[in-house]
Design a protein around this motif. Sequence first.
Motif, PDB file in Angstrom:
ATOM      1  N   UNK A  50       0.869  -1.174   0.000  1.00  0.00           N
ATOM      2  CA  UNK A  50       0.000   0.000   0.000  1.00  0.00           C
ATOM      3  C   UNK A  50       0.912   1.232   0.000  1.00  0.00           C
ATOM      4  N   UNK A  51       0.722   2.140  -0.974  1.00  0.00           N
ATOM      5  CA  UNK A  51       1.650   3.268  -1.103  1.00  0.00           C
ATOM      6  C   UNK A  51       1.557   4.245   0.063  1.00  0.00           C
ATOM      7  N   UNK A  52       0.401   4.304   0.710  1.00  0.00           N
ATOM      8  CA  UNK A  52       0.252   5.231   1.835  1.00  0.00           C
ATOM      9  C   UNK A  52       0.796   4.631   3.132  1.00  0.00           C
ATOM     10  N   UNK A  53       0.384   3.412   3.439  1.00  0.00           N
ATOM     11  CA  UNK A  53       0.782   2.828   4.727  1.00  0.00           C
ATOM     12  C   UNK A  53       2.065   2.011   4.644  1.00  0.00           C
ATOM     13  N   UNK A  54       2.446   1.555   3.449  1.00  0.00           N
ATOM     14  CA  UNK A  54       3.614   0.699   3.303  1.00  0.00           C
ATOM     15  C   UNK A  54       3.342  -0.764   3.630  1.00  0.00           C
ATOM     16  N   UNK A  55       2.121  -1.062   4.034  1.00  0.00           N
ATOM     17  CA  UNK A  55       1.772  -2.441   4.396  1.00  0.00           C
ATOM     18  C   UNK A  55       1.698  -3.339   3.168  1.00  0.00           C
ATOM     19  N   UNK A 232     -11.851  -1.564  -9.131  1.00  0.00           N
ATOM     20  CA  UNK A 232     -10.841  -2.626  -9.054  1.00  0.00           C
ATOM     21  C   UNK A 232      -9.559  -2.069  -8.445  1.00  0.00           C
ATOM     22  N   UNK A 233      -8.768  -2.937  -7.862  1.00  0.00           N
ATOM     23  CA  UNK A 233      -7.486  -2.519  -7.293  1.00  0.00           C
ATOM     24  C   UNK A 233      -6.544  -2.105  -8.416  1.00  0.00           C
ATOM     25  N   UNK A 234      -5.670  -1.161  -8.106  1.00  0.00           N
ATOM     26  CA  UNK A 234      -4.666  -0.733  -9.073  1.00  0.00           C
ATOM     27  C   UNK A 234      -3.295  -0.885  -8.435  1.00  0.00           C
ATOM     28  N   UNK A 235      -2.407  -1.573  -9.122  1.00  0.00           N
ATOM     29  CA  UNK A 235      -1.042  -1.765  -8.638  1.00  0.00           C
ATOM     30  C   UNK A 235      -0.090  -1.271  -9.719  1.00  0.00           C
ATOM     31  N   UNK A 236       0.870  -0.432  -9.351  1.00  0.00           N
ATOM     32  CA  UNK A 236       1.882   0.004 -10.312  1.00  0.00           C
ATOM     33  C   UNK A 236       3.096  -0.916 -10.199  1.00  0.00           C
ATOM     34  N   UNK A 237       3.649  -1.319 -11.335  1.00  0.00           N
ATOM     35  CA  UNK A 237       4.784  -2.262 -11.371  1.00  0.00           C
ATOM     36  C   UNK A 237       6.121  -1.537 -11.491  1.00  0.00           C
ATOM     37  N   UNK A 238       7.146  -2.106 -10.906  1.00  0.00           N
ATOM     38  CA  UNK A 238       8.519  -1.708 -11.210  1.00  0.00           C
ATOM     39  C   UNK A 238       8.973  -0.379 -10.621  1.00  0.00           C
ATOM     40  N   UNK A 249       2.019   8.480  -5.604  1.00  0.00           N
ATOM     41  CA  UNK A 249       1.137   8.907  -4.516  1.00  0.00           C
ATOM     42  C   UNK A 249       0.368  10.166  -4.944  1.00  0.00           C
ATOM     43  N   UNK A 250       1.093  11.083  -5.609  1.00  0.00           N
ATOM     44  CA  UNK A 250       0.447  12.321  -6.064  1.00  0.00           C
ATOM     45  C   UNK A 250      -0.672  12.031  -7.063  1.00  0.00           C
ATOM     46  N   UNK A 251      -0.516  10.963  -7.847  1.00  0.00           N
ATOM     47  CA  UNK A 251      -1.548  10.600  -8.828  1.00  0.00           C
ATOM     48  C   UNK A 251      -2.667   9.766  -8.205  1.00  0.00           C
ATOM     49  N   UNK A 252      -2.552   9.475  -6.926  1.00  0.00           N
ATOM     50  CA  UNK A 252      -3.607   8.725  -6.252  1.00  0.00           C
ATOM     51  C   UNK A 252      -3.523   7.228  -6.436  1.00  0.00           C
ATOM     52  N   UNK A 253      -2.358   6.734  -6.906  1.00  0.00           N
ATOM     53  CA  UNK A 253      -2.217   5.284  -7.082  1.00  0.00           C
ATOM     54  C   UNK A 253      -2.166   4.604  -5.707  1.00  0.00           C
TER      55      UNK A 253
END
Length: 292
Positions: A50-55, A232-238, A249-253
């Motif tokens: 999770x990009x916000x919590x790091x979990x 749906x969930x969105x995950x950015x790769x790489x 994070x700024x784009x809300x991913x």
Amino acid sequence: GRAKEQGLTVGTYDSGQDASSTDQLALLAELQDAFAADDQIVLHLQPAVDLITGEPTGCEALVRWRHPRRGQLSPGEFLPAVERSELLIPFTRRVLDLALAAAADWTAYGIDVPVSVNVSARSLTDPTFPAQVTEALRRHRTPASRLVLEITESVAVSERDIVDDVLARLRATGVQLSLDDFGTGFSSLSSVTRIPVDEIKIDRSFVDEMIDKAAAGAVVRGAVELGTRLGVRVVAEGIETVEQRAALIALGCPSAQGYHFCKPMPADKIVQALSQLRKSSSATVTPLRADG
Ligand code: C2E
Ligand code: MG
Ligand code: MG
Ligand code: MG
């Protein structure tokens, strides 16, 4: 080995072949022995966070072949041959077994994120594939919702009907579906309207370029919005850098995967890596949240 007992065949050597196809045939013959050896086909595992919590939000299985003479081979070096051969079914069975065993390990430590397994496009044209998946889940007494199947849709249009049928039957089992490498090649917008998925994974190529190229950033933003609207969930790769992480994070991913957070690692190290991510989560990410 096990593969031979199942009566599998591979092509025979043909002196007229070029070096690379000869090499692929040699690899296939050796793969039969690899199945019997138990420690040659292994998984590396890589968390998504999770990009916000790091979990950790999930963990992807990435296959490796620890070849006795050639060293560690990555999927690109042997999967094409496997996918063209009759070894695909026992290979897929092995990968599912290893992935579900790994998930049982981290579940035992109270970490209940799902495990993601990459599926070959050819399996999606195999009418027996959904049953192979449910049998694997039964062997490991694992609820279907703990398994995410990552698909890339690179099949011919003529096979669409069978693929749609296989995907519908997979959905009916309760496993989650993820559209891998979203935005590239066959994993495109038309797939999202045809295939009911639970997750899209934005291809690494867009993340690579998003800092320097406005167009790549726009694609990422669009994919995040699309995922949100579809629910749906969105995950950015790489993700490799702190700058990419901040931009996402700024784009809300909502979540991401990449060397910046954790490299793919051997199965015996993954429980520790997942629990470390969980422990360090809020402490490292709070400043970014305050800015963003
Ligand atoms: P993929 O599913 O898109 O997996 C992501 C690839 O990017 C993996 O390469 C991973 O090691 C790599 N990666 C992860 N984070 C980063 C990063 O921050 N930077 C960079 N440069 N790379 C990163 P890998 O393990 O070589 O796998 C390549 C592809 O092979 C996968 O792409 C997937 O399509 C396929 N694959 C892997 N395991 C399996 C499997 O068990 N079965 C099938 N059918 N395909 C598999
Ligand atoms: Mg994948
Ligand atoms: Mg991918
Ligand atoms: Mg990719």
